[in-house]
Structures are given as structure tokens and as C-alpha cells.
Design a protein around this motif. Structure first.
Motif, PDB file in Angstrom:
ATOM      1  N   SER A  78      15.998   3.631  13.185  1.00 55.77           N
ATOM      2  CA  SER A  78      16.123   3.980  14.558  1.00 55.77           C
ATOM      3  C   SER A  78      17.415   3.394  15.086  1.00 55.77           C
ATOM      4  N   GLY A  79      18.252   4.031  15.836  1.00 51.76           N
ATOM      5  CA  GLY A  79      19.476   3.447  16.369  1.00 51.76           C
ATOM      6  C   GLY A  79      20.251   4.495  17.270  1.00 51.76           C
ATOM      7  N   PRO A  80      21.654   4.201  17.511  1.00 51.26           N
ATOM      8  CA  PRO A  80      22.132   5.278  18.176  1.00 51.26           C
ATOM      9  C   PRO A  80      22.360   6.526  17.627  1.00 51.26           C
ATOM     10  N   VAL A  81      22.556   6.687  16.200  1.00 49.80           N
ATOM     11  CA  VAL A  81      22.352   7.616  15.317  1.00 49.80           C
ATOM     12  C   VAL A  81      21.277   7.239  14.470  1.00 49.80           C
ATOM     13  N   ASP A  82      20.027   8.040  14.184  1.00 47.94           N
ATOM     14  CA  ASP A  82      18.979   7.740  13.432  1.00 47.94           C
ATOM     15  C   ASP A  82      19.205   8.179  11.889  1.00 47.94           C
ATOM     16  N   PHE A  83      18.748   7.358  10.939  1.00 52.67           N
ATOM     17  CA  PHE A  83      18.843   7.665   9.627  1.00 52.67           C
ATOM     18  C   PHE A  83      17.713   7.707   8.944  1.00 52.67           C
ATOM     19  N   LEU A  84      17.555   8.718   8.365  1.00 55.59           N
ATOM     20  CA  LEU A  84      16.091   9.128   7.634  1.00 55.59           C
ATOM     21  C   LEU A  84      16.210   9.596   6.336  1.00 55.59           C
ATOM     22  N   THR A  85      15.604   8.849   5.263  1.00 58.23           N
ATOM     23  CA  THR A  85      15.751   9.265   3.864  1.00 58.23           C
ATOM     24  C   THR A  85      14.242   9.208   3.094  1.00 58.23           C
TER      25      THR A  85
ATOM     26  N   LEU B 143       0.843  -1.083  -0.013  1.00 59.12           N
ATOM     27  CA  LEU B 143       0.004  -0.023  -0.030  1.00 59.12           C
ATOM     28  C   LEU B 143       0.928   1.162   0.001  1.00 59.12           C
ATOM     29  N   ARG B 144       2.143   1.094   0.089  1.00 61.18           N
ATOM     30  CA  ARG B 144       3.202   2.195  -0.145  1.00 61.18           C
ATOM     31  C   ARG B 144       3.021   3.305   1.340  1.00 61.18           C
ATOM     32  N   PRO B 145       3.251   2.595   2.334  1.00 58.08           N
ATOM     33  CA  PRO B 145       2.952   3.727   3.380  1.00 58.08           C
ATOM     34  C   PRO B 145       3.867   4.896   3.354  1.00 58.08           C
ATOM     35  N   PRO B 146       3.295   5.859   3.754  1.00 56.49           N
ATOM     36  CA  PRO B 146       3.934   7.331   3.693  1.00 56.49           C
ATOM     37  C   PRO B 146       5.424   7.314   4.450  1.00 56.49           C
ATOM     38  N   ILE B 147       5.225   6.686   5.559  1.00 57.46           N
ATOM     39  CA  ILE B 147       6.360   6.646   6.679  1.00 57.46           C
ATOM     40  C   ILE B 147       6.578   5.299   6.888  1.00 57.46           C
ATOM     41  N   ILE B 148       7.757   4.714   7.033  1.00 55.19           N
ATOM     42  CA  ILE B 148       8.156   3.538   7.717  1.00 55.19           C
ATOM     43  C   ILE B 148       9.185   3.890   8.734  1.00 55.19           C
ATOM     44  N   ARG B 149       8.829   3.181  10.062  1.00 58.34           N
ATOM     45  CA  ARG B 149      10.012   3.450  11.019  1.00 58.34           C
ATOM     46  C   ARG B 149      10.206   2.125  11.591  1.00 58.34           C
ATOM     47  N   GLY B 150      11.387   1.796  11.755  1.00 60.94           N
ATOM     48  CA  GLY B 150      11.969   0.509  12.316  1.00 60.94           C
ATOM     49  C   GLY B 150      13.400   0.440  12.831  1.00 60.94           C
ATOM     50  N   ASN B 151      13.752  -0.605  13.532  1.00 60.43           N
ATOM     51  CA  ASN B 151      15.179  -0.710  13.809  1.00 60.43           C
ATOM     52  C   ASN B 151      15.906  -1.079  12.514  1.00 60.43           C
ATOM     53  N   ALA B 152      17.138  -1.238  12.598  1.00 55.17           N
ATOM     54  CA  ALA B 152      17.949  -1.753  11.418  1.00 55.17           C
ATOM     55  C   ALA B 152      17.561  -3.159  10.990  1.00 55.17           C
ATOM     56  N   SER B 153      17.336  -4.237  11.825  1.00 55.51           N
ATOM     57  CA  SER B 153      16.992  -5.408  11.287  1.00 55.51           C
ATOM     58  C   SER B 153      15.539  -5.451  10.887  1.00 55.51           C
ATOM     59  N   GLU B 154      14.674  -4.612  11.361  1.00 60.16           N
ATOM     60  CA  GLU B 154      13.216  -4.767  10.765  1.00 60.16           C
ATOM     61  C   GLU B 154      13.377  -4.348   9.359  1.00 60.16           C
ATOM     62  N   ILE B 155      14.122  -3.214   9.363  1.00 59.93           N
ATOM     63  CA  ILE B 155      14.147  -2.522   7.801  1.00 59.93           C
ATOM     64  C   ILE B 155      14.478  -3.257   6.759  1.00 59.93           C
ATOM     65  N   LEU B 156      15.866  -4.254   7.286  1.00 66.61           N
ATOM     66  CA  LEU B 156      16.256  -4.992   6.364  1.00 66.61           C
ATOM     67  C   LEU B 156      15.415  -5.952   5.880  1.00 66.61           C
ATOM     68  N   ALA B 157      14.577  -6.435   6.882  1.00 68.61           N
ATOM     69  CA  ALA B 157      13.582  -7.715   6.603  1.00 68.61           C
ATOM     70  C   ALA B 157      12.664  -7.262   5.638  1.00 68.61           C
ATOM     71  N   LEU B 158      12.035  -6.023   5.829  1.00 66.24           N
ATOM     72  CA  LEU B 158      10.969  -5.374   5.345  1.00 66.24           C
ATOM     73  C   LEU B 158      11.519  -5.270   3.887  1.00 66.24           C
ATOM     74  N   ALA B 159      12.740  -4.913   3.432  1.00 63.04           N
ATOM     75  CA  ALA B 159      13.298  -4.816   2.072  1.00 63.04           C
ATOM     76  C   ALA B 159      13.685  -5.965   1.491  1.00 63.04           C
ATOM     77  N   GLY B 160      13.818  -7.287   2.350  1.00 63.45           N
ATOM     78  CA  GLY B 160      13.957  -8.584   1.706  1.00 63.45           C
ATOM     79  C   GLY B 160      15.555  -8.732   1.809  1.00 63.45           C
ATOM     80  N   TYR B 161      16.068  -8.055   2.491  1.00 67.53           N
ATOM     81  CA  TYR B 161      17.652  -8.124   2.620  1.00 67.53           C
ATOM     82  C   TYR B 161      18.299  -8.973   3.592  1.00 67.53           C
ATOM     83  N   SER B 162      17.341  -9.386   4.605  1.00 64.19           N
ATOM     84  CA  SER B 162      17.613 -10.287   5.776  1.00 64.19           C
ATOM     85  C   SER B 162      16.401 -10.715   6.439  1.00 64.19           C
TER      86      SER B 162
END
Length: 299
Positions: free
Chosen positions: A183-190, A131-150
Motif C-alpha cells: 500500500s502507498g500513493p500507488v499500490d503495487f500488487l503481485t 504457513l504461506r498466507p494466500p494474501i499479504i498486505r502491508g506498507n512498504a517498510s512492513e513488506i521489506l521487514a517481512l521479507a528480511g530486507y530491512s
């Protein structure tokens, strides 16, 4: 009604001080607007999330019943979806609300908690991603899994670094044409083109239940302001100006993590920190955001 001294979203070449000034202004505008945020979240974090939103100046609504969730998503200012405890009825409500928010052009946030190793929530996250969420927030492992990388992390805990998730976050943002926050010690947004590193926060956020879950709801509260903002005229000369949602998501992270720093300064341990975080979100002001924000704009 126009809001006094409102700033347009920063441009890609704007300084860190410009991004901080926008976040400070967005905080004031949020409190003036008091957006109604529908939060479909896990039962462990529901009360904490509602209290965080109230302290910030938003109005929480924990409407997660099928048959009501979609109706309410059309009325709410924004929607926050958290997959922490996706029991069958709530899973149905999540899909109903996401479809309704999308149809009504309401901003919504997806927090794909603990996806990867757990099949039910992973499948649900995939449906929501379509559905193409306007915003996705997660920790690094969750983002990697959602993208199919891990295959994900260790439950709700990340086993990957924010740096390792950077390319996955950019790919997801390009796929959804939205914003991804890692989200992490230094958050990354894009937003797929522009990249921010936000360095505020405290390790105590990882020592309480619902710290990350509440942040997703805070992002939804700030995203509710998106219809009030449009890129300023100078953005028309840029081929790819930053999304207003990127600036508003950054504002949410800055306000939340700066309040967390202030809470940590008054808290001897995790229990008192959780209470102090609610208090500090009620007390944080625009000046604190401007002065304490630690931002790196990557060009």
C-alpha cells in the motif's frame, strides 16, 4: 447458484479496462454472497473494520479468543489477521485461526503491522509467513521487514517507498505462492509473476486510524469469492496465468480506494472522511468502479 454476468479473472495480457470490469463484477458478486469474514485485528481498528465490512456488504465476525478462533475459521468464508496489538491471548488465537484456515482451504490475509523493530510481532509474523498466507498486505517498510530486507519503519508508518519494496514483494509472493499488496500513493500488487499498479486513493486514508487495517479485511471479503472463480479456458494456453486471488485482491483495493476518493470529495477533514468512507462503501456501484479505476498492468 450461478451469478449472472460473472466475468472470469483477467489474463496477463488483459487490458486495464478488463481488470476494472472484473473488479466491478466482483463487487456485485460479493454483495450477492455476503461472505462471513473473521477479523482478528487490533483493538484500535476493530469497530471501524467491522463497520467497513458491513457497509461493503460482507458480514464481520471479530472472533479472537483462543479455543474459538480456530473453530470459527473453519466456518468463516475468509480470515483477516492484523498484528496491530498482538497481546498474548490474541497471538495464540491468530496462530490457531491461521492453522485452521489453512487446513480448511479458506483464504486468509496477513497484515504484518509495524514488524521489524518490535520483536514479539516480528516473531509472530515469521510463524505466520511459514504457513504461506494466500494474501499479504502491508506498507512498504512492513513488506521489506517481512521479507528480511530491512528492519521496518517508524511504528505503523512506512519510511520506505513502494518502489523500494517491489522486489521484496515479488520475493514474498514467490515464497508463499500467494499475492502481496504493497500500500502507498500507488499500490503495487503481485503474484510473483504478474504485476499491477493501482493509482486510486487519497492522502486522507493516512489521517485516520484503521484505514489500512480495514483494507486487509476488505481483501479477505473479496478473497472469499475465490472458490467461485476459475481461470477461463484461454488461461490453459498460458504457462503462468494470473492467480484469481490477484484479480480479487485488485478488486478489493480498487473498490476501497475509489470509495475513499468519493469520500474525500465530501469531507472537509479526517473526522468526516472516516464517516464518509463507510457511507461511500455502501453506495459505490459497479459503474463507478469501471469508470474511475486507474490501473497499470506491467508486462
Amino acid at each position: 447458484m450461478p451469478f449472472p454476468h460473472a466475468l472470469p479473472p483477467p489474463l496477463a495480457h488483459s487490458s486495464a479496462a478488463d481488470w476494472a470490469a472484473f473488479a466491478a463484477c466482483a463487487l456485485e458478486r460479493l454483495r450477492a454472497q455476503a461472505p462471513l469474514v473473521q477479523s482478528i485485528t487490533n483493538r484500535v481498528a476493530a469497530q471501524f473494520t467491522a463497520n467497513i465490512l458491513l457497509a461493503l456488504g460482507a458480514a464481520p465476525a471479530m472472533v479472537d479468543t483462543p479455543g474459538e478462533a480456530g473453530l470459527f475459521a473453519r466456518m468463516a468464508s475468509a480470515l483477516s489477521i492484523n498484528l496491530g496489538t498482538p497481546v498474548p491471548a490474541q497471538a495464540d488465537a491468530v496462530l490457531e485461526a491461521a492453522h485452521a484456515a489453512q487446513a480448511a482451504s479458506k483464504p486468509w490475509v496477513l497484515d504484518p503491522v509495524a514488524i521489524g523493530a518490535l520483536p514479539l510481532r516480528t516473531a509472530l509474523a515469521a510463524q505466520l509467513l511459514a504457513l504461506r498466507p494466500p494474501i499479504i498486505r502491508g506498507n512498504a517498510s512492513e513488506i521489506l521487514a517481512l521479507a528480511g530486507y530491512s528492519g521496518g519503519g517508524r511504528g505503523v508508518d512506512a519510511t520506505d517507498s513502494v518502489a523500494q519494496a517491489r522486489q521484496a514483494a515479488i520475493a514474498l509472493a514467490e515464497q508463499t505462492q500467494g499475492v502481496v499488496a504493497v500500500s502507498g500513493p500507488v499500490d503495487f500488487l503481485t503474484d510473483g509473476r504478474n504485476q499491477l499498479h493501482l493509482a486510486n486513493g487519497t492522502p486522507l486514508l493516512t489521517r485516520i486510524t484503521g484505514g489500512g487495517c480495514a483494507l486487509g479485511a476488505v481483501m479477505a471479503a473479496f478473497a472469499a469469492l475465490a472458490p467461485l472463480y476459475a481461470p477461463h479456458a484461454a488461461a490453459q494456453t498460458q504457462t503462468q496465468p494470473p492467480s484469481p486471488l490477484l484479480a480479487l485482491t485488485a478488486a478489493a483495493v480498487l473498490v476501497y480506494t475509489i470509495a475513499a476518493e468519493q469520500a474525500a470529495a465530501h469531507a472537509p477533514g479526517p473526522g468526516s472522511f472516516a464517516v464518509q468512507l463507510i457511507d461511500q462503501l455502501a453506495w459505490i456501484d459497479a459503474a463507478s468502479v469501471r469508470e474511475r479505476a486507474r490501473i497499470e498492468v506491467q508486462r
